[in-house]
Write a protein that holds these residues in place. Structure first.
Motif, PDB file in Angstrom:
ATOM      1  N   UNK A  85      -2.155  -1.938  -0.192  1.00 26.86           N
ATOM      2  CA  UNK A  85      -0.821  -1.865  -0.770  1.00 26.86           C
ATOM      3  C   UNK A  85      -0.017  -3.080  -0.383  1.00 26.86           C
ATOM      4  N   UNK A  86       0.735  -3.633  -1.341  1.00 28.18           N
ATOM      5  CA  UNK A  86       1.527  -4.833  -1.091  1.00 28.18           C
ATOM      6  C   UNK A  86       2.939  -4.618  -1.640  1.00 28.18           C
ATOM      7  N   UNK A  87       3.957  -4.531  -0.744  1.00 24.12           N
ATOM      8  CA  UNK A  87       5.342  -4.386  -1.203  1.00 24.12           C
ATOM      9  C   UNK A  87       6.049  -5.736  -1.295  1.00 24.12           C
ATOM     10  N   UNK A  88       7.039  -5.824  -2.191  1.00 23.91           N
ATOM     11  CA  UNK A  88       7.872  -7.022  -2.251  1.00 23.91           C
ATOM     12  C   UNK A  88       8.985  -6.972  -1.209  1.00 23.91           C
ATOM     13  N   UNK A  89       9.223  -5.776  -0.667  1.00 22.83           N
ATOM     14  CA  UNK A  89      10.279  -5.588   0.340  1.00 22.83           C
ATOM     15  C   UNK A  89       9.871  -4.424   1.228  1.00 22.83           C
ATOM     16  N   UNK A  90      10.195  -4.509   2.493  1.00 19.55           N
ATOM     17  CA  UNK A  90       9.952  -3.405   3.412  1.00 19.55           C
ATOM     18  C   UNK A  90       8.538  -3.370   3.942  1.00 19.55           C
ATOM     19  N   UNK A  92       4.855  -1.089   4.056  1.00 23.29           N
ATOM     20  CA  UNK A  92       3.995  -0.069   3.462  1.00 23.29           C
ATOM     21  C   UNK A  92       2.998   0.379   4.514  1.00 23.29           C
ATOM     22  N   UNK A  93       3.051   1.662   4.856  1.00 21.22           N
ATOM     23  CA  UNK A  93       2.080   2.284   5.751  1.00 21.22           C
ATOM     24  C   UNK A  93       1.704   3.602   5.077  1.00 21.22           C
ATOM     25  N   UNK A  94       0.639   3.533   4.284  1.00 20.05           N
ATOM     26  CA  UNK A  94       0.253   4.647   3.406  1.00 20.05           C
ATOM     27  C   UNK A  94       0.365   5.983   4.119  1.00 20.05           C
ATOM     28  N   UNK A  95       1.043   6.953   3.510  1.00 14.44           N
ATOM     29  CA  UNK A  95       1.585   6.997   2.149  1.00 14.44           C
ATOM     30  C   UNK A  95       3.091   6.699   2.059  1.00 14.44           C
ATOM     31  N   UNK A  96       3.691   6.108   3.106  1.00 13.36           N
ATOM     32  CA  UNK A  96       5.141   5.887   3.126  1.00 13.36           C
ATOM     33  C   UNK A  96       5.466   4.405   2.934  1.00 13.36           C
ATOM     34  N   UNK A 109       9.244  -3.684  -5.552  1.00 15.96           N
ATOM     35  CA  UNK A 109       7.985  -3.277  -6.179  1.00 15.96           C
ATOM     36  C   UNK A 109       6.904  -3.115  -5.125  1.00 15.96           C
ATOM     37  N   UNK A 110       6.046  -2.118  -5.346  1.00 15.15           N
ATOM     38  CA  UNK A 110       4.872  -1.891  -4.500  1.00 15.15           C
ATOM     39  C   UNK A 110       3.655  -1.809  -5.401  1.00 15.15           C
ATOM     40  N   UNK A 111       2.614  -2.583  -5.072  1.00 14.55           N
ATOM     41  CA  UNK A 111       1.334  -2.501  -5.777  1.00 14.55           C
ATOM     42  C   UNK A 111       0.343  -1.780  -4.870  1.00 14.55           C
ATOM     43  N   UNK A 112      -0.240  -0.688  -5.368  1.00  8.87           N
ATOM     44  CA  UNK A 112      -1.219   0.088  -4.603  1.00  8.87           C
ATOM     45  C   UNK A 112      -2.560   0.014  -5.335  1.00  8.87           C
ATOM     46  N   UNK A 113      -3.556  -0.575  -4.654  1.00 13.50           N
ATOM     47  CA  UNK A 113      -4.909  -0.662  -5.206  1.00 13.50           C
ATOM     48  C   UNK A 113      -5.716   0.518  -4.655  1.00 13.50           C
ATOM     49  N   UNK A 114      -6.467   1.170  -5.543  1.00 10.47           N
ATOM     50  CA  UNK A 114      -7.255   2.335  -5.151  1.00 10.47           C
ATOM     51  C   UNK A 114      -8.563   2.347  -5.941  1.00 10.47           C
ATOM     52  N   UNK A 115      -9.536   3.112  -5.435  1.00 10.02           N
ATOM     53  CA  UNK A 115     -10.843   3.239  -6.079  1.00 10.02           C
ATOM     54  C   UNK A 115     -11.039   4.670  -6.553  1.00 10.02           C
ATOM     55  N   UNK A 116     -11.627   4.805  -7.736  1.00 10.13           N
ATOM     56  CA  UNK A 116     -11.940   6.117  -8.288  1.00 10.13           C
ATOM     57  C   UNK A 116     -13.239   6.602  -7.635  1.00 10.13           C
ATOM     58  N   UNK A 117     -13.187   7.791  -7.031  1.00  9.23           N
ATOM     59  CA  UNK A 117     -14.323   8.330  -6.286  1.00  9.23           C
ATOM     60  C   UNK A 117     -15.461   8.774  -7.201  1.00  9.23           C
ATOM     61  N   UNK A 118     -16.679   8.724  -6.656  1.00 11.80           N
ATOM     62  CA  UNK A 118     -17.850   9.271  -7.351  1.00 11.80           C
ATOM     63  C   UNK A 118     -17.663  10.779  -7.501  1.00 11.80           C
ATOM     64  N   UNK A 119     -18.177  11.325  -8.575  1.00  6.39           N
ATOM     65  CA  UNK A 119     -18.089  12.765  -8.810  1.00  6.39           C
ATOM     66  C   UNK A 119     -16.812  13.201  -9.500  1.00  6.39           C
TER      67      UNK A 119
END
Length: 181
Positions: A85-90, A92-96, A109-119
């Protein structure tokens, strides 16, 4: 909101038969409301298992006052694994996302990169965000608090054909295999 502070008339060793001219009440008005607007989008609403997606979270303060101790919570649903996760301000310590102070008229703005799990193929996964701050959020402007994705399923069709269904002994035949999704 309004706060009233009322006192009684002063008393001394001499009589004061009237309170005319006395000001016994003080009223203050506290402006502690602001319009915090949250929005959430995703770069791919039909990902495949194993693919990365990016959620974009924007928080805007439409005012009229600065928002302090602003936090945005983004708990990913089961089936989606946090990557970064990359914020433009502040901070980010997932999930806050601790945005901190957001001035009136400002957007972070916050960009959160995630992966779709198998199954998860065929599943519908909804991710919802929320916010807290010291001020009351008037919600004059509607929020867009959730984003839904549908994990794609492969529907592979395999067709095998031969160029000669009645060959003679010693003839060369060719098989063709076609796979369509």
């Amino acid at each position: 909101s309004t706060i009233s502070n009322i006192t009684t008339a002063a008393k001394g060793d001499q009589a004061d038969p009237t309170t005319i001219g006395d000001v016994l009440e003080a009223v203050i008005h506290i402006e502690n409301e602001t319009d915090i607007v949250l929005s959430k989008t995703v770069n791919n609403s039909t990902p495949n298992e194993g693919e990365n997606i990016v959620y974009t979270i924007e928080v805007t303060n439409n005012g009229p006052i600065d928002a302090t101790n602003l936090e945005v919570t983004d708990v990913l649903p089961s089936g989606i694994t946090y990557v970064s996760g990359v914020p433009t301000q502040g901070i980010w310590s997932a999930p806050i996302w601790s945005v901190g102070t957001l001035a009136s008229g400002q957007t972070a703005t916050l960009l959160v990169r995630a992966t779709i799990d198998a199954g998860t193929a065929g599943q519908t996964l909804t991710n919802t965000i929320s916010n807290t701050q010291d001020q009351l959020d008037t919600n004059f402007t509607p929020d867009d608090l959730e984003e839904t994705i549908v994990v794609s399923m492969a529907d592979l069709v395999t067709v095998k054909t031969v160029d000669n269904t009645t060959p003679d002994e010693g003839d060369t035949i060719t098989y063709t295999i076609e796979v369509v999704n």
